[in-house]
Write a protein that holds these residues in place. Structure first.
Motif, PDB file in Angstrom:
ATOM      1  N   GLN A  39       0.771  -1.138  -0.057  1.00  0.00           N
ATOM      2  CA  GLN A  39       0.019   0.029   0.089  1.00  0.00           C
ATOM      3  C   GLN A  39       0.883   1.285   0.153  1.00  0.00           C
ATOM      4  OE1 GLN A  39      -3.148  -0.012   2.978  1.00  0.00           O
ATOM      5  NE2 GLN A  39      -3.453  -2.135   2.616  1.00  0.00           N
ATOM      6  N   GLY A  40       2.356   1.193  -0.172  1.00  0.00           N
ATOM      7  CA  GLY A  40       2.945   2.283  -0.208  1.00  0.00           C
ATOM      8  C   GLY A  40       3.697   2.720   1.122  1.00  0.00           C
ATOM      9  N   VAL A  41       3.495   2.007   1.908  1.00  0.00           N
ATOM     10  CA  VAL A  41       3.726   2.454   3.322  1.00  0.00           C
ATOM     11  C   VAL A  41       5.330   2.048   3.521  1.00  0.00           C
ATOM     12  CG1 VAL A  41       3.664   2.276   5.862  1.00  0.00           C
ATOM     13  CG2 VAL A  41       1.472   1.951   4.464  1.00  0.00           C
ATOM     14  N   ILE A  42       6.112   2.994   4.113  1.00  0.00           N
ATOM     15  CA  ILE A  42       7.472   2.610   4.359  1.00  0.00           C
ATOM     16  C   ILE A  42       7.474   1.990   5.800  1.00  0.00           C
ATOM     17  CG2 ILE A  42       9.574   3.510   4.810  1.00  0.00           C
ATOM     18  CD1 ILE A  42       8.685   5.981   3.137  1.00  0.00           C
ATOM     19  N   VAL A  43       8.173   0.713   5.802  1.00  0.00           N
ATOM     20  CA  VAL A  43       7.995   0.075   7.026  1.00  0.00           C
ATOM     21  C   VAL A  43       9.421  -0.206   7.258  1.00  0.00           C
ATOM     22  CG1 VAL A  43       7.354  -2.164   8.441  1.00  0.00           C
ATOM     23  CG2 VAL A  43       5.879  -1.395   6.383  1.00  0.00           C
ATOM     24  N   VAL A  44       9.913   0.386   8.484  1.00  0.00           N
ATOM     25  CA  VAL A  44      11.169   0.324   9.009  1.00  0.00           C
ATOM     26  C   VAL A  44      11.363  -0.575  10.135  1.00  0.00           C
ATOM     27  CG1 VAL A  44      13.129   1.813   9.884  1.00  0.00           C
ATOM     28  CG2 VAL A  44      11.461   2.615   8.246  1.00  0.00           C
ATOM     29  N   GLY A  45      12.297  -1.379  10.403  1.00  0.00           N
ATOM     30  CA  GLY A  45      12.477  -2.001  11.617  1.00  0.00           C
ATOM     31  C   GLY A  45      14.054  -1.860  11.904  1.00  0.00           C
ATOM     32  N   ALA A  46      14.030  -2.019  13.472  1.00  0.00           N
ATOM     33  CA  ALA A  46      15.537  -1.756  13.945  1.00  0.00           C
ATOM     34  C   ALA A  46      15.377  -2.505  15.350  1.00  0.00           C
ATOM     35  CB  ALA A  46      15.547  -0.476  14.489  1.00  0.00           C
ATOM     36  N   ALA A  47      16.466  -2.870  15.836  1.00  0.00           N
ATOM     37  CA  ALA A  47      16.615  -3.325  17.380  1.00  0.00           C
ATOM     38  C   ALA A  47      16.323  -4.639  17.789  1.00  0.00           C
ATOM     39  CB  ALA A  47      16.236  -2.077  18.255  1.00  0.00           C
ATOM     40  N   SER A  48      15.165  -4.808  17.712  1.00  0.00           N
ATOM     41  CA  SER A  48      14.617  -6.270  18.248  1.00  0.00           C
ATOM     42  C   SER A  48      13.702  -6.991  17.376  1.00  0.00           C
ATOM     43  CB  SER A  48      13.904  -5.965  19.620  1.00  0.00           C
ATOM     44  OG  SER A  48      13.505  -7.143  20.281  1.00  0.00           O
ATOM     45  N   MET A  49      12.486  -7.078  17.465  1.00  0.00           N
ATOM     46  CA  MET A  49      11.578  -7.387  16.602  1.00  0.00           C
ATOM     47  C   MET A  49      11.705  -6.793  15.414  1.00  0.00           C
ATOM     48  SD  MET A  49       9.308 -10.016  15.706  1.00  0.00           S
ATOM     49  CE  MET A  49       8.584 -10.625  17.410  1.00  0.00           C
ATOM     50  N   GLY A  50      11.716  -5.329  15.297  1.00  0.00           N
ATOM     51  CA  GLY A  50      11.953  -4.720  14.040  1.00  0.00           C
ATOM     52  C   GLY A  50      13.164  -5.448  12.999  1.00  0.00           C
ATOM     53  N   ALA A  51      14.018  -5.523  13.738  1.00  0.00           N
ATOM     54  CA  ALA A  51      15.414  -5.925  13.000  1.00  0.00           C
ATOM     55  C   ALA A  51      15.249  -7.227  12.452  1.00  0.00           C
ATOM     56  CB  ALA A  51      16.607  -5.813  14.015  1.00  0.00           C
ATOM     57  N   LEU A  52      14.454  -8.071  13.314  1.00  0.00           N
ATOM     58  CA  LEU A  52      14.311  -9.556  13.065  1.00  0.00           C
ATOM     59  C   LEU A  52      13.667  -9.651  11.426  1.00  0.00           C
ATOM     60  CD1 LEU A  52      13.552 -11.412  16.286  1.00  0.00           C
ATOM     61  CD2 LEU A  52      15.651 -11.754  14.734  1.00  0.00           C
ATOM     62  N   ARG A  53      12.191  -8.715  11.498  1.00  0.00           N
ATOM     63  CA  ARG A  53      11.561  -8.856  10.447  1.00  0.00           C
ATOM     64  C   ARG A  53      12.091  -7.942   9.358  1.00  0.00           C
ATOM     65  NH1 ARG A  53       9.745 -12.496  12.756  1.00  0.00           N
ATOM     66  NH2 ARG A  53       7.494 -12.821  13.480  1.00  0.00           N
ATOM     67  N   ALA A  54      12.836  -6.995   9.613  1.00  0.00           N
ATOM     68  CA  ALA A  54      13.482  -6.227   8.401  1.00  0.00           C
ATOM     69  C   ALA A  54      14.677  -7.156   7.719  1.00  0.00           C
ATOM     70  CB  ALA A  54      14.351  -4.947   8.813  1.00  0.00           C
ATOM     71  N   ALA A  55      15.383  -8.116   8.479  1.00  0.00           N
ATOM     72  CA  ALA A  55      16.148  -8.863   8.139  1.00  0.00           C
ATOM     73  C   ALA A  55      15.553  -9.821   6.937  1.00  0.00           C
ATOM     74  CB  ALA A  55      17.038  -9.565   8.996  1.00  0.00           C
ATOM     75  N   GLU A  56      14.591 -10.365   7.434  1.00  0.00           N
ATOM     76  CA  GLU A  56      13.720 -11.351   6.805  1.00  0.00           C
ATOM     77  C   GLU A  56      13.076 -10.789   5.620  1.00  0.00           C
ATOM     78  OE1 GLU A  56      12.620 -13.812  10.867  1.00  0.00           O
ATOM     79  OE2 GLU A  56      11.113 -12.237   9.885  1.00  0.00           O
ATOM     80  N   LEU A  57      12.627  -9.432   5.541  1.00  0.00           N
ATOM     81  CA  LEU A  57      11.828  -8.993   4.472  1.00  0.00           C
ATOM     82  C   LEU A  57      12.657  -7.666   3.644  1.00  0.00           C
ATOM     83  CD1 LEU A  57       8.614  -8.638   6.415  1.00  0.00           C
ATOM     84  CD2 LEU A  57       9.205 -10.413   4.603  1.00  0.00           C
ATOM     85  N   ALA A  58      13.830  -7.663   3.982  1.00  0.00           N
ATOM     86  CA  ALA A  58      14.716  -6.413   3.232  1.00  0.00           C
ATOM     87  C   ALA A  58      14.428  -6.720   1.682  1.00  0.00           C
ATOM     88  CB  ALA A  58      15.865  -6.522   3.579  1.00  0.00           C
ATOM     89  N   GLN A  59      14.480  -7.932   1.464  1.00  0.00           N
ATOM     90  CA  GLN A  59      14.633  -8.084  -0.093  1.00  0.00           C
ATOM     91  C   GLN A  59      13.051  -7.851  -0.838  1.00  0.00           C
ATOM     92  OE1 GLN A  59      16.241 -11.997  -0.910  1.00  0.00           O
ATOM     93  NE2 GLN A  59      18.290 -11.246  -1.131  1.00  0.00           N
ATOM     94  N   LEU A  60      12.242  -7.581   0.222  1.00  0.00           N
ATOM     95  CA  LEU A  60      10.836  -7.379  -0.298  1.00  0.00           C
ATOM     96  C   LEU A  60      10.275  -5.636  -0.103  1.00  0.00           C
ATOM     97  CD1 LEU A  60       9.056 -10.765   0.672  1.00  0.00           C
ATOM     98  CD2 LEU A  60       9.779  -9.980  -1.426  1.00  0.00           C
ATOM     99  N   GLY A  61      11.299  -5.090   0.438  1.00  0.00           N
ATOM    100  CA  GLY A  61      11.048  -3.625   0.682  1.00  0.00           C
ATOM    101  C   GLY A  61      11.160  -3.109   2.055  1.00  0.00           C
ATOM    102  N   MET A  62      11.217  -4.133   3.160  1.00  0.00           N
ATOM    103  CA  MET A  62      11.355  -3.447   4.578  1.00  0.00           C
ATOM    104  C   MET A  62      12.541  -2.885   4.618  1.00  0.00           C
ATOM    105  SD  MET A  62      10.210  -5.305   7.886  1.00  0.00           S
ATOM    106  CE  MET A  62      10.289  -4.283   9.637  1.00  0.00           C
ATOM    107  N   VAL A  63      12.751  -1.669   5.242  1.00  0.00           N
ATOM    108  CA  VAL A  63      14.080  -1.124   5.652  1.00  0.00           C
ATOM    109  C   VAL A  63      14.473  -1.353   7.111  1.00  0.00           C
ATOM    110  CG1 VAL A  63      14.949   1.151   5.882  1.00  0.00           C
ATOM    111  CG2 VAL A  63      13.204   0.953   4.295  1.00  0.00           C
TER     112      VAL A  63
END
Length: 188
Positions: A70-94
């Motif tokens: 939907q065009g939302v920028i989703v950013v992850g860091a530190a804990s759960m955010g970093a885990l999900r970002a590492a899993e989804l970086a190739q799909l656009g999560m930052v």
């Protein structure tokens, strides 16, 4: 139109401290369904730092992907955010930060390395244990600064890795440290 910024935060940093750095709408640690629930508001950015996982289903990859679609920028860091970002970086999560970078590089392999037991809303999500990544970083600095030997660093790190995330604590490692190095580690 003013599209809001939403950030899910808990034990990593208080919402009050975070608000001084980044004005946003702050929410408790993310759990399954929370990202879906925000989508009708058409957020501009969703930041995920902390999340629930032990007693509650964790945030789904599917809902993060829905936000991205939907065009939302989703950013992850530190804990759960970093885990999900590492899993989804190739799909656009930052992903941002050292933990994300270590996950991407394969230097952190286990999810429980970032897990922390914490209090609930009434306790302001106060951490009740220490993340393995923080303990490892502290022990590395202590050994590099001469407060403990490299052998002690390895021994204490092995003990921390063998301890369930909910019981990991810097004070427990200090107590396990040999008495001749305990003073140096405590001072450090």
């Amino acid at each position: 139109m003013n599209r809001p910024v939403h950030i899910f935060l808990g034990p990593t940093l208080s919402a009050e401290e975070a608000a001084r750095i980044c004005p946003a709408q702050y929410h408790p640690p993310v759990r399954m369904g929370d990202v879906f629930a925000l989508l009708p508001e058409r957020p501009r950015i969703i930041g995920i730092v902390d999340g629930l996982f032990h007693c509650t289903p964790a945030v789904w990859h599917k809902e993060i992907l829905a936000a991205l679609s939907q065009g939302v920028i989703v950013v992850g860091a530190a804990s759960m955010g970093a885990l999900r970002a590492a899993e989804l970086a190739q799909l656009g999560m930052v992903g941002v930060g050292r933990i994300f970078e270590q996950l991407q590089a394969g230097q952190i392999e286990d999810d429980d390395a970032v897990a922390v037991l914490h209090g609930g809303h009434e306790d302001r999500y106060r951490p009740l244990s220490d993340a393995l990544v923080n303990l490892e970083h502290g022990l590395t600095l202590a050994a590099g600064g001469g407060a403990i030997s490299e052998a002690t660093r390895r021994q204490l790190l092995a003990q921390a890795r063998e301890t369930h995330y909910a019981q990991r604590a810097a004070l427990a490692l200090l107590a396990a440290c040999a008495s001749d190095e305990r003073v140096g580690l405590a001072a450090f």
